[in-house]
Design a protein around this motif. Structure first.
Motif, PDB file in Angstrom:
ATOM      1  N   ILE A 156      30.204  49.758  49.861  1.00 17.01           N
ATOM      2  CA  ILE A 156      30.203  49.277  48.694  1.00 17.01           C
ATOM      3  C   ILE A 156      32.533  50.360  48.383  1.00 17.01           C
ATOM      4  CG2 ILE A 156      31.091  48.027  46.373  1.00 17.01           C
ATOM      5  CD1 ILE A 156      28.715  46.721  47.517  1.00 17.01           C
ATOM      6  N   LEU A 192      38.246  48.367  46.832  1.00 19.88           N
ATOM      7  CA  LEU A 192      37.473  48.456  45.668  1.00 19.88           C
ATOM      8  C   LEU A 192      38.339  49.753  44.491  1.00 19.88           C
ATOM      9  CD1 LEU A 192      34.907  48.912  43.840  1.00 19.88           C
ATOM     10  CD2 LEU A 192      34.183  51.137  44.835  1.00 19.88           C
ATOM     11  N   TRP A 204      31.970  54.091  39.467  1.00 22.57           N
ATOM     12  CA  TRP A 204      31.022  53.786  40.798  1.00 22.57           C
ATOM     13  C   TRP A 204      29.889  54.882  41.238  1.00 22.57           C
ATOM     14  CZ3 TRP A 204      29.651  48.502  41.134  1.00 22.57           C
ATOM     15  CH2 TRP A 204      30.094  47.888  40.393  1.00 22.57           C
ATOM     16  N   THR A 216      26.821  40.831  46.502  1.00 24.05           N
ATOM     17  CA  THR A 216      27.960  40.060  45.587  1.00 24.05           C
ATOM     18  C   THR A 216      29.416  40.160  45.303  1.00 24.05           C
ATOM     19  OG1 THR A 216      26.704  38.421  44.501  1.00 24.05           O
ATOM     20  CG2 THR A 216      28.707  38.055  43.468  1.00 24.05           C
ATOM     21  N   LEU A 217      28.574  41.663  44.741  1.00 23.83           N
ATOM     22  CA  LEU A 217      30.187  42.527  44.857  1.00 23.83           C
ATOM     23  C   LEU A 217      31.108  42.309  46.040  1.00 23.83           C
ATOM     24  CD1 LEU A 217      32.399  44.455  42.893  1.00 23.83           C
ATOM     25  CD2 LEU A 217      30.437  46.571  43.252  1.00 23.83           C
ATOM     26  N   GLU A 218      30.271  43.062  47.111  1.00 24.60           N
ATOM     27  CA  GLU A 218      30.954  43.342  48.585  1.00 24.60           C
ATOM     28  C   GLU A 218      31.672  41.976  48.510  1.00 24.60           C
ATOM     29  OE1 GLU A 218      29.318  43.398  52.994  1.00 24.60           O
ATOM     30  OE2 GLU A 218      28.330  42.773  51.930  1.00 24.60           O
ATOM     31  N   LEU A 225      28.384  34.629  39.034  1.00 19.41           N
ATOM     32  CA  LEU A 225      28.450  35.884  38.526  1.00 19.41           C
ATOM     33  C   LEU A 225      27.610  35.405  36.995  1.00 19.41           C
ATOM     34  CD1 LEU A 225      32.089  36.368  39.934  1.00 19.41           C
ATOM     35  CD2 LEU A 225      29.502  37.604  40.511  1.00 19.41           C
TER      36      LEU A 225
END
Length: 134
Positions: A17, A23, A35, A86-88, A106
């Motif tokens: 990520i 990002l 991060w 989920t972030l990916e 989410l």
């Protein structure tokens, strides 16, 4: 499932990520430095607890007599893994607007993380295990 497998997988996902160009597009929301710091905290926790080891040096081995804590540790790591996945997905689909279902998912994930924090804040001295002496 072993703690070592899940922890290594989560760390690899975190690394992946951090390399995603999307990002950087959200730098104003969450700076990349934060991060990187979070990834560092996860890596330090893994190293300090032996979560990345197998055998007698492993966290699994040290928690073998306390299955409740071992199970909770695995659940928290699985939730971290799910959150990172989920972030990916969100970063990969960056240009597309989110649907109500995705926003609901989410929200559920955020609620699960809140529950995990409550679990992490528990005073384990108050939990009684059958094989522990008072």
């Amino acid at each position: 499932m072993e703690v070592s497998t899940i922890s290594q997988s989560a760390l690899c996902k975190f690394d992946y990520i951090l390399l995603l160009p999307a990002l950087a597009e959200h730098e104003s929301d969450v700076p990349i430095r934060r991060w990187i710091d979070e990834r560092g905290r996860v890596r330090i926790w893994i190293a300090n607890t032996g979560a990345h080891h197998r055998g007698v040096l492993s966290l699994d081995y040290r928690l073998r007599d306390v299955p409740v804590i071992q199970s909770q540790t695995i659940k928290i790591l699985q939730r971290l893994q799910a959150l990172l996945e989920t972030l990916e997905e969100v970063l990969v689909e960056n240009g597309r607007e989110s649907t109500e279902e995705e926003e609901e998912a989410l929200k559920i994930l955020e609620d699960q993380l809140d529950q995990d924090q409550k679990i992490a804040d528990l005073d384990f001295n108050q939990i009684r295990y059958p094989n522990m002496i008072d």
